[in-house]
Design an enzyme around this catalytic site. Structure first.
Site, PDB file in Angstrom:
ATOM      1  N   ASP A  23      40.597  36.309  43.030  1.00 11.23           N
ATOM      2  CA  ASP A  23      41.380  37.208  42.182  1.00 11.23           C
ATOM      3  C   ASP A  23      40.459  38.247  41.562  1.00 11.23           C
ATOM      4  O   ASP A  23      39.565  37.911  40.784  1.00 11.23           O
ATOM      5  CB  ASP A  23      42.092  36.395  41.099  1.00 11.23           C
ATOM      6  CG  ASP A  23      43.120  37.201  40.328  1.00 11.23           C
ATOM      7  OD1 ASP A  23      43.079  38.442  40.385  1.00 11.23           O
ATOM      8  OD2 ASP A  23      43.966  36.586  39.663  1.00 11.23           O
TER       9      ASP A  23
ATOM     10  N   SER B 252      50.451  36.126  35.729  1.00  9.58           N
ATOM     11  CA  SER B 252      49.753  37.314  35.263  1.00  9.58           C
ATOM     12  C   SER B 252      50.152  37.654  33.821  1.00  9.58           C
ATOM     13  O   SER B 252      50.014  36.821  32.930  1.00  9.58           O
ATOM     14  CB  SER B 252      50.019  38.480  36.214  1.00  9.58           C
ATOM     15  OG  SER B 252      49.128  39.535  35.987  1.00  9.58           O
TER      16      SER B 252
ATOM     17  N   HIS C 214      45.066  37.544  43.531  1.00  6.65           N
ATOM     18  CA  HIS C 214      45.867  37.558  42.306  1.00  6.65           C
ATOM     19  C   HIS C 214      47.312  37.138  42.567  1.00  6.65           C
ATOM     20  O   HIS C 214      47.908  36.414  41.765  1.00  6.65           O
ATOM     21  CB  HIS C 214      45.841  38.955  41.687  1.00  6.65           C
ATOM     22  CG  HIS C 214      46.541  39.049  40.369  1.00  6.65           C
ATOM     23  ND1 HIS C 214      46.124  38.350  39.254  1.00  6.65           N
ATOM     24  CD2 HIS C 214      47.645  39.751  39.983  1.00  6.65           C
ATOM     25  CE1 HIS C 214      46.929  38.623  38.239  1.00  6.65           C
ATOM     26  NE2 HIS C 214      47.867  39.464  38.653  1.00  6.65           N
TER      27      HIS C 214
END
Length: 744
Positions: free
Chosen positions: A676, A588, A708
Site C-alpha cells: 500500500d 481507508s 491500498h
C-alpha cells in the site's frame, strides 16, 4: 450460459452455483443456505460477469450490427480473473427498435492486455503478453486472420506498455494504418559489475567515470497502483512497414497519456501530466496539473490547448473532427471535485464551457464528476454527447446538447441505480445497468433525433435477475444545523422485513467518493446472510455539488463522523433494525470515520472490520504518495516546498484516531496490503499493538502482494470471508424469518 431457469423470476433464470439446487428450491431456502455459509454466499453472488468493453461493427446499409463484448468474473477455484468475449447481432426493426440475437458461444481471452477496434470495425488491435518469454506483442486482426504481429519487447524502442488508467490508450488513426499507444520511456539497463570493481583488479580504460553508481539512482513513480510507471512516452506502430517509433517533440517535463489522432492524422492530441518538481500520487486523484496538448507530427511542435495552470484530461474528438470535448478541474484541493465540460473548436482553437461547476445541486443536475468521459460519447450529429456521472446516490447517463448547453437525464426514472455507457456509434448506445440487489445487465438502445430522446427504449441483450428477497432504498438525511445541505444513505435489507436485522454501517473511503446504487457482490452477500447494510454518503461525497465537497475541508473527523452517526440514528428509528447488534465495515478514510465512531461510542458497536485504515495523520506525511492531502483535508495550505511545523503536526495528531485508540472496546479486524503506497500498512500495525496492549480483541490480516484497494480475486475473497466471519462471531447468526436463533 450465464444463468439457467428459476421458477418465480421474471427473467426465467437462476443463480449460478457450484452446489446444484433442487428444481423446487425456494428463494427462502436458498437464502437460508447462503446465510449458513459466507463462503458459499460470496461464491454464488460473485459469479456474475462484468462487461469491460464493447465494440460495434456495421454491415452495408447500417441495418444489421455486430456487437462484440469483453467480460470478466472471478474464477475462485483457480484464484484468477476469468476473461471472455461474447458476440451478438443487432437488427433494426420496422418500428425503429432493435432485435438482438447471440451469434457465437463465449470464448476465453488469454494473455490480452488491451484491445481496440478500428473506426470501421474491420480491424482489431490486440496487445498481449507472451506467457513464456514475457514479451509484449502488438497484433492486428481482421476477417482474414492476423495481418500484423510486432514483438515490442524485442525491438527495444521503449519499456512496458501502459495498460492502467489514467495513461493507457490504444488509438487507431482515421486511415487505419497507424496505432498509437503509451509506454515507459526506455532507460539504460544497470551496468553489471566489472572486473575493476574487485579489490586489486585493474579498471578498463574505456569505462566512463560518469556512469559509476548509476544503477542505484532513485527514479520517481506515480504512486499507488502505478509504482512501475515513471515517464510515459507516446509510441506509434506504422502498419505499412511494421515499424515502431517514439514520437518526438513532447516536452521532457511531461508524462503523456490518453492520446488520439487529430483530424486528418496530421498530429496527436494527448494529455500531459507535469512531473516537476516531483510526482504526487495520480491514482484516483484528478486534481494534478495536466493539460490537453497537440503534437504536430511534421514540425514536432507541441501546442497547449487548455489552460496553463490547471487540470484537463479525457479528450474526445467529434465524428466530423470539428470539436474536441474534455474535462477540466481546479488544480489542487480535494482529490476529486465537480468538473467542467469544455469544448474546443478545432479550426479556431476557441474554447467554451458547456457545463460549469455546480455549487448547489438541483433536481435536474447535480454536477459532473468522474475521471473520464466514455471512450465513444459523441452522437452521429457531432452536436450531442452522452456521459455517465454520479447524481447524488445514483450514476446516470446524461445527454448534453453542446450548442444549447442543455442536459437530458436519460436514466433518471430507471429502477436501476447505476448506468455506464460502453460505446456509442451510428447512434446505437451500448450500456450496462445494475442496482444494489441486481447484477449488471447489458442493454442497447437507438438514440432518437434531437429533442425526441425521452423516453429512451432500452432492449436487453443479457439480463440479470434480482437477488431473491433483498431490497434497497435511499434515505435522505438532514443535518440539524441551519442551512446545512442534506445527504443520503443507501439501505440494503435482507429477506423478511418484519425481523429486526443486525446492521452493518459502511461510510465510504476517499473521502471525496460516493456509494452509488450499483451492484456490489460483497454487500449483497451480507444481505443474503441476514444483515442489513447502510452505505453512508456523508457530506463531502461527490455527486452532491461542489459546496458539499468543500464543506468537509477543515472538518475531517468531525462533520463526516457526525453525519454517519446521524444516518445510523435515522435508520434505527425508521427501519426494522436491531439497535443492539451494530457493526462497522469500512476502508481507508471510511475506516478513519469508523475508528472515531468506536472512540465516541465505545459501547454501541459490537464488531468492526477495517481495510487499509487511516489512523495516524502526521505519520502519513512521510509515507503516503499523496502528502498534500494531509494538509488540504485540514484546511492547511500546501506547496511542494512545504515542511511540517510542530503546530500543524499537533492538529493532525489531535484529529487522528490513534491519539484516543485506548478508548476502543469493540473487537477490531484489520486487513492491510504490504504494498500500500497510499496508506502505509504500518498504520494498522501501530493500531494493532495499541489494541493488543489494552486487551481489545483484535486480528490483523497482512497481504504481502496487496495494495491500498486490496484488489485481486484471491485477496478480495479472503477479505470478505474473514470480515463476514468476524461479524458472525461478534454479532451472532442473523435471524431469518423467525426460523433462526437470535444471538445476544
Amino acid at each position: 450460459m450465464w444463468f439457467g431457469s428459476l421458477p418465480g423470476l421474471s427473467s426465467q433464470r437462476r443463480w449460478p452455483s457450484t452446489v446444484e439446487q433442487g428444481p423446487m428450491a425456494s428463494a427462502t431456502e436458498q437464502g437460508m443456505e447462503a446465510a449458513a455459509s459466507p463462503v458459499a454466499c460470496y461464491r454464488e453472488l460473485s459469479q456474475f460477469p462484468v462487461v469491460t468493453r464493447a465494440a460495434l461493427g456495421a454491415t452495408t446499409g447500417l441495418q444489421t450490427f455486430l456487437l462484440y463484448t469483453e467480460c470478466s468474473r472471478p474464477d475462485l477455484p483457480r484464484r484468477r480473473l476469468l476473461r471472455f468475449s461474447r458476440h451478438y447481432s443487432l437488427q433494426r426493426t420496422g418500428d425503429g427498435g432493435l432485435a438482438v440475437s447471440q451469434t457465437a458461444l463465449s470464448t476465453e481471452i488469454h494473455h490480452q492486455l488491451l484491445s481496440q477496434d478500428s473506426p470501421s470495425g474491420q480491424h482489431r488491435a490486440v496487445l498481449s503478453r507472451c506467457p513464456r518469454q514475457g514479451h509484449e506483442l502488438l497484433e492486428v486482426w481482421g476477417s482474414g486472420g492476423r495481418s500484423h504481429s510486432v514483438d515490442l519487447t524485442a525491438l527495444g524502442q521503449h519499456g512496458e506498455v501502459y495498460t492502467e488508467r489514467p495513461f493507457a490508450c490504444l488509438a487507431w488513426s482515421h486511415s487505419e494504418t497507424r496505432l498509437l499507444y503509451v509506454a515507459e520511456k526506455i532507460r539504460p539497463k544497470p551496468r553489471p559489475p566489472s572486473p575493476w570493481d574487485v579489490p586489486g583488479a585493474a579498471r578498463p580504460a574505456e569505462e566512463d567515470d560518469n556512469e559509476e553508481g548509476e544503477q542505484f539512482v532513485y527514479h520517481e513513480d506515480w504512486g499507488e497502483a502505478l509504482s512501475t510507471r515513471s515517464v510515459a512516452v507516446l509510441c506509434a506502430l506504422d502498419m505499412e512497414d511494421s515499424s515502431i517509433s517514439v514520437l518526438e517533440g513532447v516536452p521532457e517535463h511531461l508524462s503523456s497519456g490518453q492520446a488520439l489522432w487529430s483530424p486528418e492524422d496530421r498530429g496527436v492530441v494527448f494529455v500531459g501530466w507535469w512531473h516537476e518538481p516531483f510526482r504526487l500520487g495520480l491514482n484516483a486523484c484528478t486534481n494534478r496539473r495536466s493539460g490537453i496538448f497537440h503534437l504536430d507530427l511534421a514540425s514536432r511542435h507541441c501546442e497547449l490547448l487548455s489552460s496553463e495552470h490547471g487540470v484537463a484530461f479525457s479528450p474526445r474528438l467529434s465524428p466530423d473532427g470539428h470539436h474536441l470535448l474534455y474535462l477540466e478541474g481546479d488544480l489542487g484541493g480535494p482529490h476529486r471535485q465537480c468538473l467542467r465540460l469544455r469544448m474546443l473548436t478545432w479550426q479556431t482553437r476557441q474554447t467554451v464551457t458547456v457545463l460549469d461547476v455546480v455549487q448547489e445541486p438541483t433536481e435536474a443536475f447535480t454536477g459532473l464528476y468522474g475521471d473520464a468521459l466514455p471512450p465513444r460519447c459523441w452522437a452521429a450529429d457531432s452536436r450531442r454527447a452522452i456521459l455517465g456521472t454520479p447524481q447524488k446516490s445514483r450514476t446516470d447517463l446524461l445527454l448534453v446538447d453542446t450548442e444549447t448547453a442543455t442536459i437530458t437525464n436519460l436514466t433518471a426514472r430507471s429502477s436501476k441505480g447505476c448506468w455506464e455507457l460502453l460505446t456509442l456509434q451510428w447512434d446505437l448506445l451500448v450500456a450496462t445497468c445494475s442496482a444494489p440487489h441486481c447484477p449488471p445487465s447489458l442493454v442497447v438502445a437507438v438514440l432518437p433525433p434531437a429533442g425526441q430522446e425521452l423516453p429512451l427504449s432500452w432492449v436487453p441483450v443479457e439480463d440479470a435477475p434480482t437477488v431473491p428477497g433483498v431490497t434497497w432504498k435511499t434515505l435522505t438525511v438532514q443535518p440539524p444545523c441551519s442551512g446545512a445541505q442534506a445527504f443520503e444513505a443507501l439501505l440494503m435489507s435482507p429477506p423478511d422485513g418484519t425481523v429486526p436485522h443486525p446492521l452493518v454501517v459502511c461510510p465510504h473511503g476517499g473521502p471525496h467518493a460516493v456509494f452509488d446504487a450499483r451492484w456490489r457482490p460483497g454487500m449483497a452477500a451480507l444481505c443474503q446472510m441476514g444483515f442489513a447494510v447502510l452505505l453512508v454518503n456523508y457530506r463531502g461525497s461527490v455527486g452532491f455539488g461542489q459546496a458539499s465537497i468543500s464543506s468537509l475541508i477543515s472538518c475531517m473527523g468531525e462533520q463526516d463522523v457526525a453525519d454517519t452517526q446521524l444516518a445510523v440514528k435515522q435508520a434505527l428509528c425508521s427501519e426494522a433494525l436491531d439497535p443492539h447488534r451494530l457493526a462497522l465495515l469500512a476502508g481507508s478514510h471510511g475506516a478513519f470515520i469508523a475508528l472515531h465512531l468506536l472512540i465516541r461510542e465505545p459501547e454501541r458497536y459490537k464488531a468492526c472490520a477495517l481495510r487499509s485504515p487511516v489512523s495516524n495523520l502526521p505519520a502519513l506525511l512521510g509515507t503516503s504518495d499523496i502528502p498534500d492531502w494531509r494538509y488540504t483535508s485540514l484546511g492547511l495550505p500546501y506547496s511542494f516546498e512545504r515542511v511540517p511545523h510542530a503546530e500543524e503536526l499537533a492538529i493532525m495528531l489531535l484529529r487522528s484516531p490513534i491519539a484516543q485508540a485506548a478508548q476502543v472496546r469493540t473487537p477490531v479486524l484489520l486487513c492491510v496490503g504490504a504494498r500500500d503506497r497510499r496508506v502505509s500498512p504500518t498504520q494498522a500495525l501501530e493500531l494493532y499493538r495499541v489494541l493488543r496492549a489494552k486487551g481489545v480483541p483484535v486480528r490483523l490480516l497482512w497481504y504481502p502482494e496487496g495494495g491500498h484497494a486490496l484488489a485481486g480475486v484471491e485477496i478480495e475473497a479472503d477479505v470478505f470471508r474473514n470480515c463476514a466471519r468476524w461479524l458472525l462471531q461478534h454479532l451472532g447468526q442473523p435471524q431469518q424469518g423467525g426460523m433462526g436463533q437470535h444471538s445476544p
